[in-house]
Design an enzyme around this catalytic site. Structure first.
Site, mmCIF file in Angstrom:
data_model
loop_
_atom_site.group_PDB
_atom_site.id
_atom_site.type_symbol
_atom_site.label_atom_id
_atom_site.label_comp_id
_atom_site.label_asym_id
_atom_site.label_seq_id
_atom_site.Cartn_x
_atom_site.Cartn_y
_atom_site.Cartn_z
ATOM 1 N N TYR A 1 14.762 30.275 8.197
ATOM 2 C CA TYR A 1 13.596 30.939 8.798
ATOM 3 C C TYR A 1 13.699 30.979 10.322
ATOM 4 O O TYR A 1 14.026 29.968 10.958
ATOM 5 C CB TYR A 1 12.323 30.185 8.434
ATOM 6 C CG TYR A 1 11.846 30.398 7.031
ATOM 7 C CD1 TYR A 1 11.585 31.669 6.540
ATOM 8 C CD2 TYR A 1 11.631 29.309 6.194
ATOM 9 C CE1 TYR A 1 11.122 31.851 5.243
ATOM 10 C CE2 TYR A 1 11.166 29.481 4.900
ATOM 11 C CZ TYR A 1 10.918 30.756 4.428
ATOM 12 O OH TYR A 1 10.464 30.922 3.154
ATOM 13 N N LYS B 1 0.844 -1.203 0.000
ATOM 14 C CA LYS B 1 0.000 0.000 0.000
ATOM 15 C C LYS B 1 0.873 1.244 0.000
ATOM 16 O O LYS B 1 2.086 1.163 0.273
ATOM 17 C CB LYS B 1 -0.898 -0.024 1.239
ATOM 18 C CG LYS B 1 -0.094 -0.082 2.529
ATOM 19 C CD LYS B 1 -0.962 -0.369 3.746
ATOM 20 C CE LYS B 1 -0.076 -0.480 4.977
ATOM 21 N NZ LYS B 1 -0.816 -0.751 6.196
HETATM 22 C C1 LIG Z 1 0.063 -1.665 6.798
HETATM 23 C C2 LIG Z 1 -0.489 -2.929 7.314
HETATM 24 C C3 LIG Z 1 0.348 -3.994 7.642
HETATM 25 C C4 LIG Z 1 1.844 -3.874 7.641
HETATM 26 O O1 LIG Z 1 2.263 -3.243 8.815
HETATM 27 P P1 LIG Z 1 3.819 -3.034 9.144
HETATM 28 O O2 LIG Z 1 3.809 -2.615 10.563
HETATM 29 O O3 LIG Z 1 4.329 -2.007 8.211
HETATM 30 O O4 LIG Z 1 4.454 -4.356 8.932
HETATM 31 C C5 LIG Z 1 -0.240 -5.180 7.993
HETATM 32 N N1 LIG Z 1 -1.578 -5.319 8.039
HETATM 33 C C6 LIG Z 1 -2.415 -4.304 7.762
HETATM 34 C C7 LIG Z 1 -3.878 -4.501 7.846
HETATM 35 C C8 LIG Z 1 -1.900 -3.078 7.393
HETATM 36 O O5 LIG Z 1 -2.744 -2.069 7.121
#
Ligand SMILES: *Cc1c(COP(=O)(O)O)cnc(C)c1O
Length: 390
Positions: A281, A50
């Site tokens: 800044y 994702k």
């Molecule tokens: C993003 C996600 C993961 C992965 O999590 P990490 O901590 O990056 O390994 C696993 N399961 C779900 C449902 C997620 O949304």
């Protein structure tokens, strides 16, 4: 591993080609991480890709992960799932998407395209069943129970009714329940009591699903931290995200992971400024003595966190050097002391070498986690996948 099957992308996948910065991904390090994580469990892996593969590029991340052994791919949105479903070489790899509203357009198309859907409410279940009927297809679904994260998933009081409704839709041919799953709130805090509570609750959720006559083939609970820290969470599938990309959320447990992304820029200009000069800044930093300073053309619009101002370091001309004053939208200033460098000198913001800062360092400087650093790298930074660190 059959390396030649990889479609190595040597052209930038996206981004501004002006050459001010570059994110280089090494597919060998990703493949190494997939294999290392697979070695920690008997369960198959769902590679979580994702958010554009945590900023690394969804498509190459997915291809390399699958080639290295991942059995499934996980994304958040329907659009992310469609993108993967369109790739003929990944047509056989199940893709799970789970963030959508019941009214969301495109649900029927998603089912038709063969993506699997996470179901977190009775309303989503009804919408998916109706969309499947419209599509003339059976939706492959993963029922999600909220076992204590209080985020996605059906609340425990409704598990029985939820499972029974799913069983009805399955009997009618609208859905096929392939999975039952949940997500842990505190997996990176290994001793946290919520972990034991959630594991027990997941057992009750599976029992409720079973009591409705459903036998999902894939029960899954573990993110990266749980995969690394607790084999009792592995069940039939593990869902690593951040660890694929080389970062260990439970660093006291040693795992040989390698950062996949390197982020480099280059010096735009150099000048000498006198002692007492205020920098950037707000003049939050004043030079203690006459100092050469370099301008680096990356800023918070590119994902370099402003919150790291006053703490961050980059690797430039042979060593770590301090970022001085505020990190701006498009640029920041680096202390050179009496050293001089030419414009164009490489600057490593995230590297894989021992002396390089990495996304763990940036997250410590900014008070966040490496996931946010990696997914925050902006659109102006072109992504390259290549045969290794140049
Ligand atoms: C993003 C996600 C993961 C992965 O999590 P990490 O901590 O990056 O390994 C696993 N399961 C779900 C449902 C997620 O949304």
């Amino acid at each position: 591993m059959a390396i030649d099957n990889y479609r190595i992308v040597s052209e930038p996948v996206s981004g501004d080609m002006s050459g001010l910065a570059k994110a280089s991904m090494d597919w060998r390090r990703l493949a190494h991480n997939v294999e290392t994580l697979a070695g920690l469990t008997d369960a198959p892996l769902m590679a979580m890709v994702k958010a554009d593969g945590y900023g690394h590029g969804t498509v190459p991340t997915s291809r390399v992960s699958v080639e290295a052994g991942a059995a499934r791919l996980g994304v958040a949105t329907l659009r992310e799932a469609w993108r993967l479903r369109r790739l003929p070489d990944l047509a056989d790899v199940p893709v799970l998407a789970f963030l959508y509203t019941p009214e969301q357009p495109g649900l029927a198309e998603t089912i038709e395209a063969g993506a699997e859907l996470g179901i977190s409410s009775q309303a989503q279940l009804a919408a998916v069943a109706a969309a499947a009927e419209r599509a003339g297809a059976t939706a492959r679904v993963h029922l999600k129970g909220d076992t204590g994260i209080s985020r996605g998933g059906v609340a425990e009081s409704d598990w029985g009714a939820f499972a029974e409704a799913a069983a009805k839709h399955q009997a009618a041919g609208a859905v096929e329940v392939v999975g039952a799953w949940s997500h842990l709130a505190c997996a990176d805090a290994v001793e946290h009591p919520a972990n034991a509570e959630q594991k027990a609750a997941f057992g009750r959720f599976l029992a409720a699903v079973g009591a409705a006559g459903l036998e999902p083939a894939v029960r899954h609970l573990a993110n990266s931290a749980a995969l690394i820290a607790d084999p009792e969470t592995h069940y039939d599938l593990v869902r690593p995200g951040i660890s694929l990309y080389g970062y260990n959320p439970v660093p006291h447990i040693r795992v040989d992971l390698k950062p996949v992304m390197e982020l480099r820029s280059q010096v735009a200009t150099v000048k000498r400024l006198p002692a007492g000069t205020g920098i950037s800044y707000g003049h939050t930093h004043h030079l203690e003595r006459d100092t050469n300073v370099a301008l680096v053309p990356l800023g918070y619009a590119d994902g370099i966190p402003r919150a790291a101002s006053g703490r961050a370091e980059v690797y430039l001309a042979g060593r770590r050097r301090r970022v001085l004053g505020r990190i701006c939208m498009d640029q920041f200033v680096v202390e050179l002391g009496d050293d001089t460098v030419a414009p164009g000198e490489p600057v490593v913001l995230i590297g894989a070498g021992a002396h390089h800062p990495d996304a763990d360092d940036w997250s410590a400087w900014a008070g966040t986690i490496p996931n946010e650093i990696l997914t925050g790298i902006g659109d102006r930074v072109p992504r390259y996948w290549n045969r290794g660190a140049e």
